[in-house]
Write a protein that holds these residues in place. Structure first.
Motif, PDB file in Angstrom:
ATOM      1  N   PHE A 192       0.801  -1.232   0.000  1.00  0.00           N
ATOM      2  CA  PHE A 192       0.000   0.000   0.000  1.00  0.00           C
ATOM      3  C   PHE A 192       0.828   1.274   0.000  1.00  0.00           C
ATOM      4  CE2 PHE A 192      -3.145  -3.087   1.486  1.00  0.00           C
ATOM      5  CZ  PHE A 192      -4.079  -2.875   0.513  1.00  0.00           C
ATOM      6  N   ASP A 193       2.019   1.218   0.621  1.00  0.00           N
ATOM      7  CA  ASP A 193       2.821   2.443   0.610  1.00  0.00           C
ATOM      8  C   ASP A 193       3.215   2.819  -0.819  1.00  0.00           C
ATOM      9  OD1 ASP A 193       4.250   0.119   0.598  1.00  0.00           O
ATOM     10  OD2 ASP A 193       6.015   0.955   1.591  1.00  0.00           O
ATOM     11  N   SER A 194       3.654   1.823  -1.599  1.00  0.00           N
ATOM     12  CA  SER A 194       4.042   2.114  -2.986  1.00  0.00           C
ATOM     13  C   SER A 194       2.831   2.556  -3.799  1.00  0.00           C
ATOM     14  CB  SER A 194       4.653   0.885  -3.633  1.00  0.00           C
ATOM     15  OG  SER A 194       5.831   0.541  -2.956  1.00  0.00           O
ATOM     16  N   LEU A 195       1.704   1.894  -3.597  1.00  0.00           N
ATOM     17  CA  LEU A 195       0.509   2.212  -4.389  1.00  0.00           C
ATOM     18  C   LEU A 195       0.039   3.637  -4.137  1.00  0.00           C
ATOM     19  CD1 LEU A 195      -1.604  -1.064  -4.106  1.00  0.00           C
ATOM     20  CD2 LEU A 195      -0.121  -0.307  -5.959  1.00  0.00           C
ATOM     21  N   THR A 196       0.051   4.074  -2.871  1.00  0.00           N
ATOM     22  CA  THR A 196      -0.451   5.425  -2.588  1.00  0.00           C
ATOM     23  C   THR A 196       0.498   6.486  -3.153  1.00  0.00           C
ATOM     24  OG1 THR A 196       0.549   5.243  -0.402  1.00  0.00           O
ATOM     25  CG2 THR A 196      -1.814   4.854  -0.558  1.00  0.00           C
ATOM     26  N   VAL A 197       1.804   6.204  -3.117  1.00  0.00           N
ATOM     27  CA  VAL A 197       2.763   7.145  -3.712  1.00  0.00           C
ATOM     28  C   VAL A 197       2.496   7.265  -5.212  1.00  0.00           C
ATOM     29  CG1 VAL A 197       5.186   7.550  -4.254  1.00  0.00           C
ATOM     30  CG2 VAL A 197       4.547   6.724  -1.999  1.00  0.00           C
ATOM     31  N   LEU A 244       4.113  -7.296 -11.382  1.00  0.00           N
ATOM     32  CA  LEU A 244       3.082  -6.401 -11.921  1.00  0.00           C
ATOM     33  C   LEU A 244       3.159  -5.019 -11.283  1.00  0.00           C
ATOM     34  CD1 LEU A 244       0.037  -8.800 -12.245  1.00  0.00           C
ATOM     35  CD2 LEU A 244       1.147  -7.535 -14.078  1.00  0.00           C
ATOM     36  N   ILE A 245       3.444  -4.991  -9.996  1.00  0.00           N
ATOM     37  CA  ILE A 245       3.456  -3.685  -9.326  1.00  0.00           C
ATOM     38  C   ILE A 245       4.702  -2.890  -9.696  1.00  0.00           C
ATOM     39  CG2 ILE A 245       3.528  -2.507  -7.110  1.00  0.00           C
ATOM     40  CD1 ILE A 245       1.880  -4.840  -6.033  1.00  0.00           C
ATOM     41  N   VAL A 246       5.864  -3.537  -9.667  1.00  0.00           N
ATOM     42  CA  VAL A 246       7.070  -2.731  -9.904  1.00  0.00           C
ATOM     43  C   VAL A 246       7.176  -2.294 -11.353  1.00  0.00           C
ATOM     44  CG1 VAL A 246       8.427  -3.624  -8.003  1.00  0.00           C
ATOM     45  CG2 VAL A 246       8.535  -4.749 -10.233  1.00  0.00           C
ATOM     46  N   THR A 247       6.512  -2.983 -12.269  1.00  0.00           N
ATOM     47  CA  THR A 247       6.605  -2.535 -13.658  1.00  0.00           C
ATOM     48  C   THR A 247       5.502  -1.539 -14.010  1.00  0.00           C
ATOM     49  OG1 THR A 247       5.357  -4.462 -14.313  1.00  0.00           O
ATOM     50  CG2 THR A 247       7.735  -4.595 -14.558  1.00  0.00           C
ATOM     51  N   ALA A 276       9.848  -0.326  -2.490  1.00  0.00           N
ATOM     52  CA  ALA A 276       9.525   0.978  -1.918  1.00  0.00           C
ATOM     53  C   ALA A 276      10.652   1.964  -2.123  1.00  0.00           C
ATOM     54  CB  ALA A 276       9.207   0.833  -0.434  1.00  0.00           C
ATOM     55  N   VAL A 277      11.886   1.487  -2.229  1.00  0.00           N
ATOM     56  CA  VAL A 277      13.016   2.385  -2.457  1.00  0.00           C
ATOM     57  C   VAL A 277      13.161   2.684  -3.952  1.00  0.00           C
ATOM     58  CG1 VAL A 277      15.523   2.596  -2.316  1.00  0.00           C
ATOM     59  CG2 VAL A 277      14.237   1.690  -0.378  1.00  0.00           C
TER      60      VAL A 277
END
Lengths: 48, 847
Positions: B287-292, B472-475, B819-820
């Motif tokens: 969720f932290d990455s998604l909200t950013v 899927l998320i990081v790309t 996240a980084v």
């Protein structure tokens, strides 16, 4: 560390209040014109 | 014939000393400088404004204005109009809203608003005009909101006061559209704020959890943190994030793919996997990455939207400046009323310089009409009683009365506007670069995730799911979705400061390619108005001619007054302010020492194209061939000059002494601009409504081959020409007239240039508020630079995606690493954009 059960909801509530204040400001049109007020605040000093 | 010494020329001293107007700060025309006066003014309007401001005790205005660092010369001044149309019931119905307490409110668009000092001056209106309760000026759209007491004053009186202060006012049109824009901007701002607040809080929670990974976090606390992240993240996905889902869905429904599809896919997969893992109590949450991600994407879009809105509003302001009133003759009285009140059969009065409000037939008077905006013809057309005139054309001769035959949609302009609608409806939709990339993204990412899943599923299904989700998320093309709007917003903002208003970012992508550029002649390549091209005769007569012509308001006379600045051939183009200044009596006496004195009582201006006056005791006649022949002055039949130019002859004491050749000259930068266009891979061609011979001449002078210069083209034919598309080629249409409007609308990119008709502004994608083709070259080169920067940014972000995707596929992507990596990749790409855009701004322009 039980204090987290009080502090965390409190932090979220505070953030919620800030968000609501922001929404209120946007809906009141506070952000509609960002160019004029910076000038106006300087000029009001000129009044006799 | 000998010249008395006191008539000798003084023109050369003109350029050496520049006197600046005390009100507007623009240079004062040489003829109006009063050597002994404490104050200098460039025209009567500025003098009146200066005197009014002093009489009202508002001198602080000048002090405030001097303190504004970015204050420039303010050219507009009141024109002494009476604004009686503002009091008519039709006007009230259209523009005035009643407010509580029996007061009225309206918005007026003001000309000449430039800086903070104007805010101060305009908002002093309640002190200056009785009955005004409140005046609030918005610098952004140059509109003042006035609240007044209708029992104590009238709107026309308020408008007259503003006029005396130097601000011409117009009813602010397009209020409802502006209201719509405002609501949309507020909506976007709300989304941005909510997404930002959630991002901040989720990141804090995430930070605590990452810290807990290295220390020993008790399980009950980490569960609490995970649940809270999930709740906040879900809010962000379901509220501000909904934009992406909606856009992706509507694209899929049309069986196409845009960049929002891979973004929505990543958000959906990440959100669902996160919630499942929170409920299960194990596994990664994102969720932290998604909200950013949501927040950053919204920031880019908001910035681009703001730039587009700015361009849109500046154009609307221009619409407001268009004349909206006309003078209707009722019995003996002439009533000023809004154009909306005009009916078929009305008799209207049209003064020199004004536009005809609708189509009709001239009943009283004769005049010449400039139809350049409607037909592209550069030379004015003569009209006499019984002659037809069209709405939107300009009366440049003398006052006429016109019986109105057609109004609104039935006029020729109205019919042309229907063509514009048609042109807009079959304009091809350009596919944006980012959306094209989105298509490939979806294919590559889905293939890769299927491959990763199959590869890992042989070992462990749940581990395979984890890795596929991570991939899927990081790309997710976050940087891609951010880079494009941000780069375009920066470019649009920069162009807007250079007086090039771009309505949409797609234009910049299209202009960075190459193709055909079709240029209109009148007003685009040429000045669009008469200018002195040659002076044949003794230079010593120039001051006399200029002095006499200054007393006339005829457009040709206005062009001739620039004569004094004409030093050698071609210098007329560089002649400084071309703004017509009304001849003022006060300037005459003070000039006595240096300038020829015109005996004003002897001035006779004739409707047949001539003026006669006595200057320093000598009889001076200036006029057309027919005028001269009627005055019994002999002229040589052929002067060997270009037969297409308009000629004005000068006679002193009954003998012809000089010939002035006037024409609609090519702008000085046109040839260089055409060459620059060609260097950038564009094929320039000319389409004009003017005569073929004139078009050929212009084409030869700016270096366009004769086969690409076509004259005598009707608006319909222009539209046809623009529609003949070549594959993969971008068609750019540049024009200013109503006759170009349909073609502007149908072209891939329509560019309207300064001084254009309202119809062409509405139809175009870009408006250039600066004369000349140089701005078009600048627009294209900026577009190319912008796309270069954007492509570089996309490459960098693609490299990051490959790296992160590879790690995820290999099962080495931990949530902490994700996240980084995500913010770091965004930051690198953004700094690349900002750095290269600011570097390119320092690069020399095309010249």
């Amino acid at each position: 560390m039980e204090v987290i059960y009080i502090v965390l909801p409190l932090a979220v509530i505070m953030a919620g209040i800030a968000v609501f204040a922001f929404l209120w400001a946007v809906r009141k049109g506070q952000y509609d014109d960002l160019d004029t007020p910076p000038h106006r605040i300087l000029h009001d000093d000129e009044l006799p | 014939m000998a010249m008395p010494s006191d008539l000798s020329l003084h023109a050369s001293s003109a350029a050496s000393q520049r006197v600046v107007c005390d009100h507007c700060g623009l240079p004062v025309p040489v003829g109006l400088v009063e050597p002994d006066a404490p104050r200098q003014f460039c025209c009567g309007g500025c003098r009146a404004a200066y005197e009014t401001i002093h009489a009202c005790g508002l001198e602080s205005y000048y002090r405030l204005r001097a303190a504004e660092s970015d204050s420039q010369g303010r050219s507009a001044a009141g024109d002494g109009s009476h604004y009686t149309a503002f009091d008519s019931p039709t006007f009230a119905e259209l523009y005035v809203t009643p407010v509580s307490g029996g007061l009225c409110r309206t918005q007026l668009a003001l000309e000449g608003v430039t800086c903070g000092a104007c805010v101060w001056l305009v908002e002093k209106l309640p002190r200056v005009a009785t009955g005004v309760v409140e005046a609030r000026l918005s610098l952004r759209d140059a509109t003042v909101t006035v609240v007044w007491d209708p029992t104590r004053t009238t709107l026309s009186a308020i408008a007259r006061t503003l006029d005396r202060l130097g601000y011409r006012s117009h009813p602010a049109r397009g209020i409802s559209r502006r209201e719509l824009h405002r609501r949309e901007e507020r909506g976007r701002l709300v989304h941005l704020g909510v997404a930002g607040a959630i991002m901040g809080n989720t990141m804090l929670l995430g930070l605590a959890m990452y810290a807990g990974m290295f220390g020993n976090m008790e399980r009950e606390y980490s569960t609490l943190f995970r649940w809270l992240s999930a709740i906040l993240g879900t809010i962000s996905l379901a509220w501000p994030g909904m934009v992406f889902f909606r856009s992706a869905l509507s694209a899929l429904r049309l069986r196409s793919v845009n960049l929002d599809v891979p973004i929505a896919l990543a958000l959906l997969v990440g959100g669902v996997a996160g919630i499942v893992n929170v409920v299960r109590g194990q596994g990664e949450i994102y969720f932290d990455s998604l909200t950013v991600l949501i927040f950053l994407l919204l920031v880019g879009r908001w910035l681009q939207f703001r730039q587009q809105r700015r361009a849109d509003e500046s154009l609307e302001l221009l619409f407001s400046m268009m004349p909206t009133t006309c003078r209707i003759v009722r019995g003996d009285a002439v009533v000023e009323s809004p154009i909306e009140a005009l009916r078929t059969g009305d008799l209207v009065e049209v003064r020199p310089g004004e536009l005809f409000p609708a189509d009709g037939v001239v009943e009283v008077g004769q005049s010449s009409v400039r139809q350049a905006l409607l037909s592209g013809e550069s030379a004015p057309v003569q009209v006499a009683p019984g002659g037809q005139v069209f709405g939107g054309t300009q009366n440049v001769g003398s006052e006429v009365r016109v019986r109105i035959r057609d109004v609104g949609a039935d006029t020729r302009i109205g019919r042309l506007m229907r063509l514009v609608d048609q042109g807009l409806s079959d304009k091809p939709q350009a596919v944006r670069l980012a959306d094209r990339l989105g298509f490939w993204f979806v294919i590559v990412v889905s293939l890769a995730s299927i491959g990763v899943f199959i590869a890992w599923a042989r070992h462990d299904v749940s581990w395979a799911i984890e890795n596929t989700v991570a991939l899927l998320i990081v790309t997710c093309p976050c940087v891609l979705g951010l880079a494009a709007p941000l780069t375009l917003a920066v470019a649009m903002g920069r162009l807007a400061r250079r007086q090039i208003l771009v309505k949409s970012g797609t234009v910049i992508e299209l202009l960075a390619r190459a193709g055909r550029s079709i240029l209109d002649k009148t007003g685009t390549i040429t000045h669009g108005e008469m200018r002195v091209i040659h002076w044949r005769g003794d230079d010593r007569y120039k001051p006399i001619v200029a002095a006499v012509e200054r007393l006339s308001s005829h457009p040709v006379a206005r062009a001739i007054t620039e004569l004094e600045n004409l030093e050698g051939a071609g210098a007329a183009n560089a002649a400084q302010p071309s703004r017509p200044c009304p001849p003022e009596g006060h300037g005459q006496d003070a000039r006595a020492a240096t300038a020829p004195v015109v005996d004003r009582k002897t001035v006779i201006e004739r409707g047949d194209g001539g003026i006669a006056a006595t200057v320093d005791g000598r009889s001076v006649r200036i006029g057309s061939r027919t005028f001269m022949e009627r005055q019994g002055i002999e002229l040589s039949s052929d002067d060997g000059g270009d037969a297409r130019l308009t000629r004005v002859f000068v006679a002193v004491d009954g003998a012809a002494v000089a010939t002035i050749l006037l024409g609609d000259d090519v702008r000085p930068d046109s040839a260089a601009a055409i060459a620059a266009l060609r260097r950038m891979g564009w094929r320039p061609s000319i389409l004009s409504g003017d005569a073929q011979a004139v078009v050929d001449d212009v084409a030869a002078r700016i270096g366009v081959p004769a086969c690409d210069a076509i004259g005598e083209v009707t608006p319909e034919a222009k539209l046809e020409r623009v529609r003949e598309r070549c594959d993969g080629q971008v068609t750019v249409m540049v024009g200013d007239g109503v006759n170009d409007a349909a073609a502007l609308a149908a072209a891939d990119v329509g560019i309207a240039v300064q001084g254009g008709a309202e119809a062409s502004l509405a139809a175009a994608d870009v408006y250039i508020a600066r004369p000349g083709l140089g701005a078009i070259v600048e627009l294209i080169s900026t577009s190319r630079r912008t796309m270069r920067v954007l492509r570089r940014a996309l490459l960098v972000s693609l490299a990051y995606n490959l790296l992160a995707g590879g790690l995820a596929a290999a099962g080495m992507m931990s949530p902490l690493l994700a996240a980084v990596l995500m913010p770091v990749s965004s930051a690198t790409v953004l700094s690349t954009i900002v750095a290269s855009m600011s570097r390119s701004s320092e690069a020399p322009t095309w010249k």
